[in-house]
Every structure is written in structure tokens, then in C-alpha cells.
Scaffold this motif. Structure first.
Motif, short mmCIF file in Angstrom:
data_model
loop_
_atom_site.label_atom_id
_atom_site.label_comp_id
_atom_site.label_asym_id
_atom_site.label_seq_id
_atom_site.Cartn_x
_atom_site.Cartn_y
_atom_site.Cartn_z
N PHE A 81 -7.33 14.19 3.61
CA PHE A 81 -6.21 13.39 4.08
C PHE A 81 -5.27 12.96 2.95
O PHE A 81 -4.36 12.16 3.17
CB PHE A 81 -6.72 12.16 4.83
N SER A 82 -5.50 13.47 1.75
CA SER A 82 -4.66 13.08 0.61
C SER A 82 -3.21 13.53 0.80
O SER A 82 -2.27 12.80 0.45
CB SER A 82 -5.22 13.66 -0.69
N ARG A 83 -3.03 14.72 1.34
CA ARG A 83 -1.67 15.22 1.55
C ARG A 83 -0.93 14.33 2.55
O ARG A 83 0.23 13.96 2.34
CB ARG A 83 -1.70 16.67 2.03
N GLN A 84 -1.58 13.98 3.66
CA GLN A 84 -0.94 13.12 4.64
C GLN A 84 -0.58 11.76 4.03
O GLN A 84 0.48 11.21 4.33
CB GLN A 84 -1.86 12.92 5.86
N ALA A 85 -1.45 11.23 3.19
CA ALA A 85 -1.16 9.96 2.52
C ALA A 85 0.03 10.11 1.58
O ALA A 85 0.90 9.23 1.51
CB ALA A 85 -2.39 9.47 1.76
N HIS A 86 0.08 11.24 0.86
CA HIS A 86 1.18 11.46 -0.07
C HIS A 86 2.53 11.54 0.65
O HIS A 86 3.55 11.09 0.12
CB HIS A 86 0.93 12.75 -0.85
N LEU A 87 2.54 12.10 1.84
CA LEU A 87 3.80 12.31 2.57
C LEU A 87 4.27 11.06 3.33
O LEU A 87 5.33 11.10 3.96
CB LEU A 87 3.63 13.47 3.56
N LEU A 88 3.52 9.97 3.25
CA LEU A 88 3.97 8.73 3.87
C LEU A 88 5.22 8.21 3.16
O LEU A 88 5.47 8.54 1.99
CB LEU A 88 2.85 7.69 3.82
N PRO A 89 6.03 7.40 3.82
CA PRO A 89 7.30 6.96 3.21
C PRO A 89 7.09 6.10 1.96
O PRO A 89 6.03 5.49 1.77
CB PRO A 89 7.97 6.15 4.33
N ARG A 90 8.13 6.08 1.14
CA ARG A 90 8.06 5.38 -0.14
C ARG A 90 7.71 3.90 0.04
O ARG A 90 6.94 3.33 -0.74
CB ARG A 90 9.40 5.53 -0.88
N TRP A 91 8.29 3.25 1.07
CA TRP A 91 8.01 1.83 1.27
C TRP A 91 6.53 1.57 1.51
O TRP A 91 5.98 0.53 1.11
CB TRP A 91 8.85 1.25 2.41
N PHE A 92 5.85 2.54 2.16
CA PHE A 92 4.43 2.39 2.40
C PHE A 92 3.66 2.45 1.08
O PHE A 92 2.72 1.66 0.86
CB PHE A 92 3.93 3.48 3.35
N HIS A 93 4.06 3.36 0.19
CA HIS A 93 3.40 3.45 -1.11
C HIS A 93 3.61 2.19 -1.93
O HIS A 93 2.72 1.76 -2.67
CB HIS A 93 3.92 4.67 -1.88
N GLU A 94 4.77 1.58 -1.81
CA GLU A 94 5.01 0.32 -2.51
C GLU A 94 4.11 -0.78 -1.97
O GLU A 94 3.56 -1.59 -2.73
CB GLU A 94 6.49 -0.07 -2.39
N LEU A 95 3.93 -0.80 -0.64
CA LEU A 95 3.01 -1.77 -0.05
C LEU A 95 1.58 -1.51 -0.50
O LEU A 95 0.79 -2.46 -0.69
CB LEU A 95 3.10 -1.71 1.48
N GLU A 96 1.21 -0.23 -0.66
CA GLU A 96 -0.12 0.10 -1.17
C GLU A 96 -0.35 -0.53 -2.54
O GLU A 96 -1.42 -1.08 -2.82
CB GLU A 96 -0.27 1.62 -1.29
N VAL A 97 0.64 -0.42 -3.42
CA VAL A 97 0.50 -0.97 -4.77
C VAL A 97 0.38 -2.49 -4.71
O VAL A 97 -0.46 -3.09 -5.39
CB VAL A 97 1.68 -0.54 -5.66
N ILE A 98 1.23 -3.12 -3.89
CA ILE A 98 1.16 -4.58 -3.75
C ILE A 98 -0.21 -4.99 -3.21
O ILE A 98 -0.83 -5.94 -3.71
CB ILE A 98 2.28 -5.08 -2.82
N GLY A 99 -0.69 -4.27 -2.20
CA GLY A 99 -2.01 -4.56 -1.66
C GLY A 99 -3.11 -4.37 -2.69
O GLY A 99 -4.07 -5.14 -2.75
N ASN A 100 -2.97 -3.33 -3.52
CA ASN A 100 -3.95 -3.09 -4.58
C ASN A 100 -3.98 -4.24 -5.56
O ASN A 100 -5.05 -4.72 -5.96
CB ASN A 100 -3.61 -1.79 -5.30
N HIS A 101 -2.79 -4.71 -5.98
CA HIS A 101 -2.74 -5.83 -6.93
C HIS A 101 -3.37 -7.08 -6.33
O HIS A 101 -4.09 -7.82 -7.02
CB HIS A 101 -1.29 -6.11 -7.32
N PHE A 102 -3.10 -7.33 -5.05
CA PHE A 102 -3.69 -8.51 -4.39
C PHE A 102 -5.21 -8.38 -4.33
O PHE A 102 -5.94 -9.33 -4.64
CB PHE A 102 -3.10 -8.65 -2.98
#
Length: 490
Positions: A202-223
Motif C-alpha cells: 500500500f506504499s504506492r497508494q499512500a504516496h499518491l495521496l494529496p500533499r495536504w494529507f502528507h503534511e498532516l501526516e508529518v504534523i501527526g508524527n510530531h505530535f
């Protein structure tokens, strides 16, 4: 928690003991299958050669972490016997059998797992140079003092597991903040799903998610890594403030850690790192308002034999001392990642992916049966986990650890080819069966190739349109020749 007895954490102990034992089982199976072709008597980096070097002087011997094989001569058969014993002990712990006896019985079982696996890691060289090796060792050592079912777990041991989880998560969060700019500008996960060492289905599907989702991933990771770990210690307030709230806060923190780790499990293949973190997170899952056991006898404290209370308190005091370097490292400007500060690999510093690779370069190994390398038709060797055939969907392997595939990912990040890779090419030219068993596809079905070469390709995930049109998962482009054609004669 009620004094010495962590009565709210009986379920947590069950998950910890069985989960950690299950990871040891996987680790010993992985070693049984891979150690001999990688590090055995005829391996790519033979462990006997390392032991011979270390045994040539006391100073060199001290450089080696403790291992049984400095006292017992290494042979592949003895390595297999050690793995077999480890698998049997781990399986018994997963089934909960030693836990039915007195507390010293699971203690001995876990210490045997710890000592046996430390003996392997100590001679594993670069193939065992991963942070989750020392994580498994430290987790197994602490699990030895969780006790058995006839008594509650000790508060000090549960807190030490929280401290391990804190170093693991908070250390990873701090290494990211101090590392690449991509973690601070929230772009890290626009690259990571594509460039991580071993993508999953599922890595490819995760990679193709929109940029805003990836930004939320990083914020969630930091939290999850910088804020939540502090809440793991909230139940300690319950020692002085009655009520279920502190325990529930710790449980909520554990839930956040588990949820974020499950996302990483779904989108990647990080051996047992994520699974170990999930198991350790269960140490903070408490059942509030559990009653404290009575201590009717003078040699019992909170339902626990006095001698066991003394042993676990001594462990806690020792851990305060050995944890000082790791605690300093957490606040150090030049923070170390996955570092051990003593020979026993306890009280370690952890962390991962301080920087994220921006593009994926894969070294593709090819061979040919043709006599003339200049006009030859080349065929690829396929690895089990690392990307190769652009049409092949990546598979899940974690928590199983494909060590050769991981080292192949690291090769393009270095300035030169490692020594083990030169020997790997030789083994391919020899059509060595144990080495070929580490691969998914030998294009020559056991026949010796005349030539072997290595070519660098740039890989990227196919877009949705490319997937529909071309039927590929990866789009790749040849970049340069890493290793010109070589033969046994050359």
C-alpha cells in the motif's frame, strides 16, 4: 498502581511478555534462515574471521560486544543449534508456559533469549547494525523482570518499559527536528513512502495521496513522538492522586502510539521496529481501580515476595545509572541515533529517519551466460523485498527482516561499494545455492553466469494513469553502470 504493585497492568504484562517473545521467535527464525549465507563460515562477511581478529589481542576482544562464540568456537551447526534453542524458548513464552511458575522461571527464559541473541548481534557486523536489534535486546532484558502470573507486575519494571518507549519515540521525534529540513517544512512524507527502504503493497497508494494529507501526516508524527510520550508517565500521578484519570491518560497515550505505528505497518516494511513499538506501547494500557493484593505475610509486599521486590528495585536503581548517557543524548545538539553506551546494549539511544531520501536509486544486479559481455543479453536477479521488476507489487514481510535487501537499499547512499557486495557478486558467479536462496529469482536456475554487472536505475511510483495504461507499479530509468561486467576469471 498501588505502591510496588502495578495491579492495573496485569493485561499489559501479558501482552509485553508474549509479544516480545514472539518478536524473538521471528528474530531467531530470520537468523536461522539468513545468518549462514551472510555471515557463516562461507558467508559474505564470515563471523569466524571477525572472531579470529578479535581473539588476537585483549584490546580487540574488548571491542566486541559479549558473545558466546568467544568461549565456544563458532560453527554454522552451533549457530543453528542456538537459533533452535531460541525458537523453542520463545515459543514456550508465547504460549505462556514459564509464566505459570515462579517469577524466576520467565526471568531465566527471557535472559536466555537476550543472551543468545546478543551473542548473534555481536558478531553480525553490518547485517545486524540496525536500531531494532538493540531495541529487541533491551526489551527482552526488561521483560525478564515482569514476573509471573501468581503476582502483580512491579511498578518499577513497568515504568522502565515506559522509559524505553519514551527514548524510542521521543528520540525519533527529536532526531527529525534536528535532522533534515523536510521534517520542519512538512514535506518529508511527500517523499518517504516512495523512497523508504522496502515499500509495502500500500506504499504506492499512500504516496499518491494529496500533499495536504502528507503534511498532516508529518504534523501527526510530531505530535505522536514529541508530545504523547510525556503522557506515558501520567499514571505515576496515581500513586499520590486517587482516581482513574491518570491511568486513562496513559492508556490514551498508548492508543495514539499504537495507531500511528499501525499506519507505518500498513505503508511500509520496517522489520519488527513498528511491531516492537506497538507491543511496548501496551505497557501503558491500564485497567483502572484494580484492587491492591493483601500482604498478610511479613515476607510479602503488595502480594509480591520481598526478595522479588528487592531484585526489581535494584534493577531500577541500576537503570537510573546506565540511562544517564541516553538522557543526555536526548537534549544534545548533536544527538546520536541508535547508539549503545555499554557493552550489554541496555539504556540505548534510539531514532530513525532524521533525514528522508528525495529520490530512489536502485542497484540492479544482472548476469549473462553469453561469452561476450559487450554484446550479451542481460537478465536480472530479483530480490524478495527490494524493488526490481517494475510490474511487481511490493509485498509485506515485516516483522520478518530481509537483511540482504535492506543492505542493498543502503548501497546507493554510500560513496563506494561495501566489501560484502564484492563477495556477493562472487557468490553469484559461483551460483552458490545458499546465496541464491536469499533471492526471489535466479534467472539462470542454478547455472553459473559468465558475467555479472550492476546498473543504477532511478525508480518512482507510477501515476494512476501510468498504472492503467502500462500495468506497472514502478517507472524506472537507467542512470549509470555501478559495476562493469566481471567474471570469475577477472
Amino acid at each position: 498502581m498501588h505502591g510496588f504493585a502495578a495491579v492495573d497492568y496485569v493485561l499489559a504484562r501479558e501482552v509485553l511478555q508474549r509479544g516480545i517473545a514472539a518478536l524473538y521467535l521471528v528474530a531467531f527464525v530470520s537468523t536461522l534462515n539468513q545468518f549462514r549465507p551472510l555471515l557463516g563460515e562461507h558467508g559474505l562477511l564470515p563471523a569466524p574471521r571477525l572472531l579470529e581478529w578479535a581473539g588476537s589481542s585483549p584490546a580487540r576482544r574488548r571491542m566486541l560486544h559479549p558473545t558466546l562464540f568467544t568461549r565456544v568456537r563458532y560453527t554454522d551447526r552451533r549457530l543453528a543449534a542456538l537459533c533452535g534453542a531460541g525458537i523453542a524458548i520463545a515459543a514456550a513464552l508465547v504460549a505462556g508456559l514459564p509464566q505459570l511458575g515462579p517469577p524466576w522461571l520467565p526471568m531465566i527464559a527471557f535472559l536466555l533469549l537476550w543472551g543468545g541473541y546478543l551473542s548473534i548481534v555481536s558478531i553480525g557486523q553490518t547485517f545486524y547494525g540496525f536500531g531494532w536489534e538493540m531495541l529487541l535486546l533491551e526489551a527482552g532484558f526488561l521483560a525478564a523482570f515482569l514476573g509471573s502470573r501468581d503476582q502483580p507486575p512491579q511498578t518499577v519494571v513497568i515504568v522502565l518499559v515506559w522509559w524505553l518507549l519514551f527514548r524510542l519515540e521521543f528520540g525519533a521525534g527529536m532526531i527529525k527536528l534536528r535532522g533534515g529540513r523536510e521534517w520542519r517544512d512538512l514535506t518529508a512524507l511527500t517523499y518517504h513512502h516512495e523512497t523508504q527502504p522496502m515499500p509495502g503493497p500500500f506504499s504506492r497508494q499512500a504516496h499518491l495521496l494529496p500533499r495536504w494529507f502528507h503534511e498532516l501526516e508529518v504534523i501527526g508524527n510530531h505530535f505522536a513522538q514529541l508530545v504523547v510520550p510525556w503522557l506515558l508517565f501520567a499514571p505515576l500521578v496515581g500513586l499520590w492522586v486517587p482516581g482513574p484519570v491518570p491511568t486513562l491518560m496513559g492508556t490514551a497515550a498508548a492508543a495514539v502510539v499504537i495507531a500511528t505505528q499501525l499506519w507505518l505497518v500498513v505503508t511500509g516494511n520496517f522489520a519488527w521496529l513498528n511491531w516492537a513499538t506497538i507491543v511496548l506501547a501496551f505497557s501503558a494500557v491500564g485497567i483502572p481501580d484494580a484492587a491492591a493484593p493483601a500482604s498478610a505475610l511479613p515476607w510479602m509486599i503488595d502480594g509480591t515476595p520481598l526478595v522479588w521486590v528487592i531484585v526489581t528495585c535494584a534493577l531500577g536503581a541500576a537503570y537510573v545509572v546506565i540511562s544517564v548517557p541516553a538522557a543526555r543524548n536526548l537534549v544534545a545538539h548533536r544527538q546520536l541515533m541508535n547508539a549503545s553506551f555499554n557493552r550489554w546494549q541496555l539504556g540505548n539511544a534510539y531514532g530513525a529517519f532524521g533525514t528522508v531520501t528525495k529520490q530512489r536509486i536502485e542497484y540492479v544486479v544482472e548476469g549473462t551466460l553469453d561469452a561476450d559481455a559487450a554484446t550479451a543479453g542481460w537478465r536480472e536477479y530479483e530480490f524478495k523485498g527490494k524493488p526490481g521488476d517494475p510490474t511487481r507489487v511490493p509485498r509485506w514481510f515485516a516483522p520478518y527482516h530481509l537483511r540482504l535487501d535492506w543492505l542493498m537499499w543502503f548501497l546507493p547512499l554510500g560513496r563506494s561499494l561495501d566489501d560484502w557486495f564484492a563477495m556477493f557478486v562472487v557468490r553469484l558467479l559461483e551460483a552458490d545455492p545458499p546465496t541464491l536462496a536469499l533471492l526471489r529469482v535466479d534467472p539462470f536456475e542454478g547455472e553459473r553466469p559468465r558475467w555479472v554487472r550492476t546498473v543504477a536505475f532511478h525508480y518512482r511510483f507510477a501515476t494512476r494513469a501510468e498504472r492503467r495504461e502500462l500495468g506497472v507499479v514502478w517507472v524506472r530509468e537507467r542512470r549509470w553502470t555501478v559495476l562493469a561486467p566481471v567474471s570469475l576469471g577477472g
